[in-house]
Design an enzyme around this catalytic site. Structure first.
Site, PDB file in Angstrom:
ATOM      1  N   ARG A  26      17.518   7.459 -28.612  1.00  0.00           N
ATOM      2  CA  ARG A  26      17.005   6.161 -29.057  1.00  0.00           C
ATOM      3  C   ARG A  26      17.940   5.644 -30.152  1.00  0.00           C
ATOM      4  O   ARG A  26      18.421   6.410 -30.989  1.00  0.00           O
ATOM      5  CB  ARG A  26      15.585   6.293 -29.606  1.00  0.00           C
ATOM      6  CG  ARG A  26      15.010   4.927 -29.952  1.00  0.00           C
ATOM      7  CD  ARG A  26      13.575   4.991 -30.437  1.00  0.00           C
ATOM      8  NE  ARG A  26      13.158   3.651 -30.842  1.00  0.00           N
ATOM      9  CZ  ARG A  26      12.328   3.393 -31.826  1.00  0.00           C
ATOM     10  NH1 ARG A  26      11.793   4.384 -32.527  1.00  0.00           N
ATOM     11  NH2 ARG A  26      12.020   2.155 -32.134  1.00  0.00           N
ATOM     12  N   HIS A  27      18.179   4.355 -30.150  1.00  0.00           N
ATOM     13  CA  HIS A  27      19.071   3.724 -31.134  1.00  0.00           C
ATOM     14  C   HIS A  27      18.617   3.978 -32.569  1.00  0.00           C
ATOM     15  O   HIS A  27      17.470   4.347 -32.820  1.00  0.00           O
ATOM     16  CB  HIS A  27      19.148   2.214 -30.891  1.00  0.00           C
ATOM     17  CG  HIS A  27      17.812   1.540 -31.051  1.00  0.00           C
ATOM     18  ND1 HIS A  27      17.299   1.214 -32.287  1.00  0.00           N
ATOM     19  CD2 HIS A  27      16.891   1.157 -30.144  1.00  0.00           C
ATOM     20  CE1 HIS A  27      16.112   0.642 -32.129  1.00  0.00           C
ATOM     21  NE2 HIS A  27      15.833   0.603 -30.830  1.00  0.00           N
ATOM     22  N   ASN A  60      12.508  -2.557 -37.072  1.00  0.00           N
ATOM     23  CA  ASN A  60      11.803  -1.277 -36.954  1.00  0.00           C
ATOM     24  C   ASN A  60      11.056  -0.980 -38.249  1.00  0.00           C
ATOM     25  O   ASN A  60       9.914  -0.506 -38.224  1.00  0.00           O
ATOM     26  CB  ASN A  60      12.773  -0.119 -36.707  1.00  0.00           C
ATOM     27  CG  ASN A  60      13.325  -0.060 -35.308  1.00  0.00           C
ATOM     28  OD1 ASN A  60      14.510   0.168 -35.125  1.00  0.00           O
ATOM     29  ND2 ASN A  60      12.506  -0.250 -34.292  1.00  0.00           N
ATOM     30  N   GLN A  93      10.777  -5.771 -31.112  1.00  0.00           N
ATOM     31  CA  GLN A  93      12.137  -6.245 -30.848  1.00  0.00           C
ATOM     32  C   GLN A  93      12.333  -6.625 -29.394  1.00  0.00           C
ATOM     33  O   GLN A  93      12.892  -7.673 -29.097  1.00  0.00           O
ATOM     34  CB  GLN A  93      13.158  -5.155 -31.234  1.00  0.00           C
ATOM     35  CG  GLN A  93      13.150  -4.898 -32.713  1.00  0.00           C
ATOM     36  CD  GLN A  93      14.031  -3.750 -33.118  1.00  0.00           C
ATOM     37  OE1 GLN A  93      14.977  -3.955 -33.846  1.00  0.00           O
ATOM     38  NE2 GLN A  93      13.748  -2.548 -32.660  1.00  0.00           N
ATOM     39  N   ARG A  98      21.931  -2.968 -31.318  1.00  0.00           N
ATOM     40  CA  ARG A  98      21.414  -1.798 -32.037  1.00  0.00           C
ATOM     41  C   ARG A  98      21.719  -0.511 -31.275  1.00  0.00           C
ATOM     42  O   ARG A  98      22.020   0.514 -31.886  1.00  0.00           O
ATOM     43  CB  ARG A  98      19.925  -1.953 -32.344  1.00  0.00           C
ATOM     44  CG  ARG A  98      19.008  -2.114 -31.138  1.00  0.00           C
ATOM     45  CD  ARG A  98      17.613  -2.553 -31.589  1.00  0.00           C
ATOM     46  NE  ARG A  98      16.657  -2.703 -30.519  1.00  0.00           N
ATOM     47  CZ  ARG A  98      16.428  -3.831 -29.866  1.00  0.00           C
ATOM     48  NH1 ARG A  98      17.130  -4.922 -30.158  1.00  0.00           N
ATOM     49  NH2 ARG A  98      15.504  -3.886 -28.930  1.00  0.00           N
ATOM     50  N   GLU A 146      15.940  -2.580 -23.594  1.00  0.00           N
ATOM     51  CA  GLU A 146      14.519  -2.364 -23.859  1.00  0.00           C
ATOM     52  C   GLU A 146      13.680  -3.226 -22.912  1.00  0.00           C
ATOM     53  O   GLU A 146      14.163  -4.203 -22.339  1.00  0.00           O
ATOM     54  CB  GLU A 146      14.214  -2.732 -25.320  1.00  0.00           C
ATOM     55  CG  GLU A 146      12.769  -2.584 -25.748  1.00  0.00           C
ATOM     56  CD  GLU A 146      12.244  -1.162 -25.636  1.00  0.00           C
ATOM     57  OE1 GLU A 146      12.082  -0.690 -24.497  1.00  0.00           O
ATOM     58  OE2 GLU A 146      11.954  -0.548 -26.669  1.00  0.00           O
ATOM     59  N   HIS A 163      16.464   2.566 -25.670  1.00  0.00           N
ATOM     60  CA  HIS A 163      15.355   2.066 -26.488  1.00  0.00           C
ATOM     61  C   HIS A 163      14.075   2.845 -26.182  1.00  0.00           C
ATOM     62  O   HIS A 163      13.923   3.406 -25.094  1.00  0.00           O
ATOM     63  CB  HIS A 163      15.154   0.585 -26.202  1.00  0.00           C
ATOM     64  CG  HIS A 163      16.408  -0.214 -26.338  1.00  0.00           C
ATOM     65  ND1 HIS A 163      16.778  -0.830 -27.510  1.00  0.00           N
ATOM     66  CD2 HIS A 163      17.418  -0.466 -25.459  1.00  0.00           C
ATOM     67  CE1 HIS A 163      17.938  -1.438 -27.338  1.00  0.00           C
ATOM     68  NE2 HIS A 163      18.353  -1.231 -26.100  1.00  0.00           N
TER      69      HIS A 163
END
Length: 194
Positions: free
Chosen positions: A8-9, A15, A21, A58, A82, A142
């Site tokens: 995951r980023h 966040n 997002q 990201r 995402e 994501h």
């Protein structure tokens, strides 16, 4: 055997305040960059062949930091984005309650279906595995996409859990099935003070 490391980023300002997002292109913040550097350091002690990433900044920046440290090729693909969260993007829970009421989850807010997200995710994973048989592949993406893909690929893994920023989940293909060897690991973050 083929191994995929799902990542995951790193953290973003959205966040930090729990703002949805989705496919809105929000960059990493300073914490997210520090997380990505810590993860790249961890991966230097492991063997990886290639990095794939969502094209959203990201994820892409997280992947660039990792790929540069490992000196491996990097490929971006929009199918690793995402889930599209429609009208929810840019909102917090408080915003949603204020705008649409306590029952906002029952409304049609234009969210991408999980089936659509899994379909595009499965398509790119199949392509990656064909291009890189028996290799070790990192995929930076994501939370919702990774969670849905893990449920699709390793259905007996158990309940869904929140994935932490820069967490690592390892799956490997054994015969025609995927098995999960590591889930939501963030031990690399122990080395930094966040």
């Amino acid at each position: 055997m083929t191994t995929i490391g799902w990542v995951r980023h790193g953290n973003t300002d959205w966040n930090a305040v729990r703002r949805t997002q989705g496919q809105t292109d929000i960059p990493l913040n300073l914490t997210g960059r520090a997380q990505a550097r810590a993860l790249a350091e961890r991966f230097k002690n492991e063997s990886w062949d290639v990095v794939y990433t969502s094209d959203l900044s990201r994820a892409r920046e997280t992947a660039e930091i990792i790929a540069k440290a490992l000196d491996v090729p990097l490929y971006a693909d929009e199918r690793l984005r995402e889930m599209g969260f429609g009208r929810m993007e840019g909102t917090t829970e408080e915003d949603r309650i204020r705008m649409w009421g306590e029952e906002w989850r029952t409304l049609d807010l234009g969210l991408e279906s999980e089936e659509s997200m899994v379909r595009r995710g499965t398509e790119i994973v199949k392509e990656i595995c064909l291009r890189h048989p028996r290799q070790r592949i990192l995929i930076v993406s994501h939370g919702a996409l990774i969670t849905a893909m893990l449920s699709a690929l390793v259905p007996d893994r158990g309940e869904r859990e929140h994935l932490h920023n820069t967490s690592v989940t390892l799956i490997r293909k054994r015969d025609e099935e995927w098995v999960c060897d590591l889930f939501n690991c963030r031990r690399h973050l122990d080395a930094i003070n966040l």
